[in-house]
Design an enzyme around this catalytic site. Structure first.
Site, PDB file in Angstrom:
ATOM      1  N   ASP A   1       3.425  -0.222   5.446  1.00  0.00           N
ATOM      2  CA  ASP A   1       3.290  -0.160   3.980  1.00  0.00           C
ATOM      3  C   ASP A   1       4.688  -0.035   3.377  1.00  0.00           C
ATOM      4  O   ASP A   1       5.670   0.214   4.086  1.00  0.00           O
ATOM      5  CB  ASP A   1       2.415   1.034   3.583  1.00  0.00           C
ATOM      6  CG  ASP A   1       2.148   1.116   2.078  1.00  0.00           C
ATOM      7  OD1 ASP A   1       2.141   0.057   1.407  1.00  0.00           O
ATOM      8  OD2 ASP A   1       1.958   2.232   1.554  1.00  0.00           O
ATOM      9  N   SER A   2       4.757  -0.168   2.064  1.00  0.00           N
ATOM     10  CA  SER A   2       6.031   0.035   1.373  1.00  0.00           C
ATOM     11  C   SER A   2       6.407   1.511   1.345  1.00  0.00           C
ATOM     12  O   SER A   2       7.577   1.862   1.268  1.00  0.00           O
ATOM     13  CB  SER A   2       5.934  -0.488  -0.068  1.00  0.00           C
ATOM     14  OG  SER A   2       4.930   0.225  -0.777  1.00  0.00           O
TER      15      SER A   2
ATOM     16  N   CYS B   1      -1.280  -2.233   2.987  1.00  0.00           N
ATOM     17  CA  CYS B   1      -0.697  -2.392   1.650  1.00  0.00           C
ATOM     18  C   CYS B   1      -1.358  -3.602   1.008  1.00  0.00           C
ATOM     19  O   CYS B   1      -1.281  -4.705   1.561  1.00  0.00           O
ATOM     20  CB  CYS B   1       0.812  -2.607   1.780  1.00  0.00           C
ATOM     21  SG  CYS B   1       1.660  -3.075   0.254  1.00  0.00           S
TER      22      CYS B   1
ATOM     23  N   THR C   1      -0.613  -5.151  -1.849  1.00  0.00           N
ATOM     24  CA  THR C   1       0.351  -6.117  -2.386  1.00  0.00           C
ATOM     25  C   THR C   1       0.879  -7.016  -1.272  1.00  0.00           C
ATOM     26  O   THR C   1       0.877  -8.239  -1.384  1.00  0.00           O
ATOM     27  CB  THR C   1       1.523  -5.385  -3.082  1.00  0.00           C
ATOM     28  OG1 THR C   1       1.000  -4.535  -4.111  1.00  0.00           O
ATOM     29  CG2 THR C   1       2.486  -6.373  -3.703  1.00  0.00           C
TER      30      THR C   1
ATOM     31  N   GLU D   1       3.340   9.195  -4.178  1.00  0.00           N
ATOM     32  CA  GLU D   1       4.511   9.570  -3.367  1.00  0.00           C
ATOM     33  C   GLU D   1       4.936  11.012  -3.710  1.00  0.00           C
ATOM     34  O   GLU D   1       5.221  11.815  -2.820  1.00  0.00           O
ATOM     35  CB  GLU D   1       5.664   8.601  -3.625  1.00  0.00           C
ATOM     36  CG  GLU D   1       5.401   7.167  -3.187  1.00  0.00           C
ATOM     37  CD  GLU D   1       5.775   6.886  -1.741  1.00  0.00           C
ATOM     38  OE1 GLU D   1       6.691   7.544  -1.208  1.00  0.00           O
ATOM     39  OE2 GLU D   1       5.130   6.008  -1.132  1.00  0.00           O
TER      40      GLU D   1
ATOM     41  N   CYS E   1      -4.806  -0.448  -4.385  1.00  0.00           N
ATOM     42  CA  CYS E   1      -3.483  -0.137  -3.840  1.00  0.00           C
ATOM     43  C   CYS E   1      -3.717   1.022  -2.903  1.00  0.00           C
ATOM     44  O   CYS E   1      -4.413   1.989  -3.274  1.00  0.00           O
ATOM     45  CB  CYS E   1      -2.514   0.256  -4.956  1.00  0.00           C
ATOM     46  SG  CYS E   1      -0.980   1.015  -4.342  1.00  0.00           S
TER      47      CYS E   1
ATOM     48  N   HIS F   1      -1.970   3.377  -2.039  1.00  0.00           N
ATOM     49  CA  HIS F   1      -1.476   4.666  -2.549  1.00  0.00           C
ATOM     50  C   HIS F   1      -2.547   5.409  -3.366  1.00  0.00           C
ATOM     51  O   HIS F   1      -2.546   6.644  -3.411  1.00  0.00           O
ATOM     52  CB  HIS F   1      -0.259   4.451  -3.467  1.00  0.00           C
ATOM     53  CG  HIS F   1       1.045   4.302  -2.753  1.00  0.00           C
ATOM     54  ND1 HIS F   1       1.429   3.128  -2.149  1.00  0.00           N
ATOM     55  CD2 HIS F   1       2.069   5.180  -2.545  1.00  0.00           C
ATOM     56  CE1 HIS F   1       2.630   3.291  -1.609  1.00  0.00           C
ATOM     57  NE2 HIS F   1       3.038   4.520  -1.834  1.00  0.00           N
TER      58      HIS F   1
END
Length: 267
Positions: A13-14, A77, A79, A155, A191, A193
């Site tokens: 993931d990012s 992820c 995206t 985050e 997403c 997250h």
């Protein structure tokens, strides 16, 4: 192909969003060795161009596969999956699982026939989302909104920071303020997250609504693809690898340990 018992599953993931995919996967396969990779140097992905993501993600995954020799890779992820999945599959010689917005379950569960897709700016504009909405929610009003701030909120939550409730409220308002938004009863967390801040989103909702995401489905897919493969006899400490290790990564150590990721590497 013979798979060694200690060959890990690689999650990518990012940032920390993919932990919402890692958790159900570890519950399904508790003895699976795990490498969790976060592109902290490239974070966030949701504000990047399609061309940047399509070039960056396969290159990074190629390096990770070379180093850790996983049996399977999961692009945890939305995206990266909606943009780079075909490029990654072409570049790697192991199975690759992508993350799909949970539009089908939202359409099945929505009583009002109005549901929202809350993702990054990059995800909600993808033609792939159009196709899923047309295929599974043709009789529904499908609202979309992209929130970069909500990614940052997740985050911050895992770093143990104080959270601003206005961020979750504003993200939901981006859906609720659209025509028909007052009837919305389901929200797709498109997403990885966003399941990490589902509690904050639910608290910000002006009326009860359901939230759906793809974590359980991804876990089932991983279990299916690895069925019959050997695993170690006991759980092993997981590895978290970051493309940039800095103070923000250090602040994540406690949260990462809670997901069984006890070692931090730099790529």
């Amino acid at each position: 192909m013979t798979v060694a018992p200690d060959a890990p599953i690689l999650f990518f993931d990012s940032g920390v969003g993919g932990l919402s995919i890692l958790a159900p996967a570890r519950a399904a396969l508790p003895n699976a060795p795990v490498v969790y990779a976060a592109d902290s140097a490239g974070f966030p992905y949701g504000t990047k161009s399609e061309a940047e993501i399509a070039a960056r993600v396969p290159a990074l995954l190629g390096r990770l596969v070379e180093r850790y020799r996983p049996r399977l890779a999961v692009i945890a992820c939305n995206t990266a999956s909606t943009i780079a999945l075909p490029h990654v599959r072409a570049a790697l010689d192991i199975p690759v699982v992508g993350t799909v917005p949970a539009i089908k379950p939202a359409a099945l569960l929505s009583k009002s026939r109005v549901f929202g897709v809350l993702g990054t700016n990059a995800t909600v504009r993808q033609p792939y989302v159009d196709r899923l909405a047309a295929e599974h929610g043709a009789d529904c009003t499908v609202l979309r909104h992209g929130s970069a701030a909500l990614v940052q909120l997740a985050e911050a939550k895992l770093r143990g920071e104080t959270l601003d409730p206005a961020i979750a409220r504003d993200a939901l308002a981006g859906l609720l303020d659209q025509p028909g938004g007052d009837r919305m009863d389901m929200v797709v967390l498109a997403c990885t997250h966003f399941p990490l801040v589902e509690q904050e989103l639910a608290a910000a909702a002006p009326h009860p609504m359901g939230f759906v995401h793809g974590g359980e489905g991804i876990a089932r897919r991983i279990a299916f693809l690895t069925d019959g493969q050997p695993w170690p006899d006991a759980p092993s400490p997981g590895i978290a690898v970051f493309t940039r290790v800095d103070d923000k990564v250090d602040a994540l150590r406690g949260a990462l340990a809670g997901y069984g990721l006890d070692r931090i590497d730099a790529l």
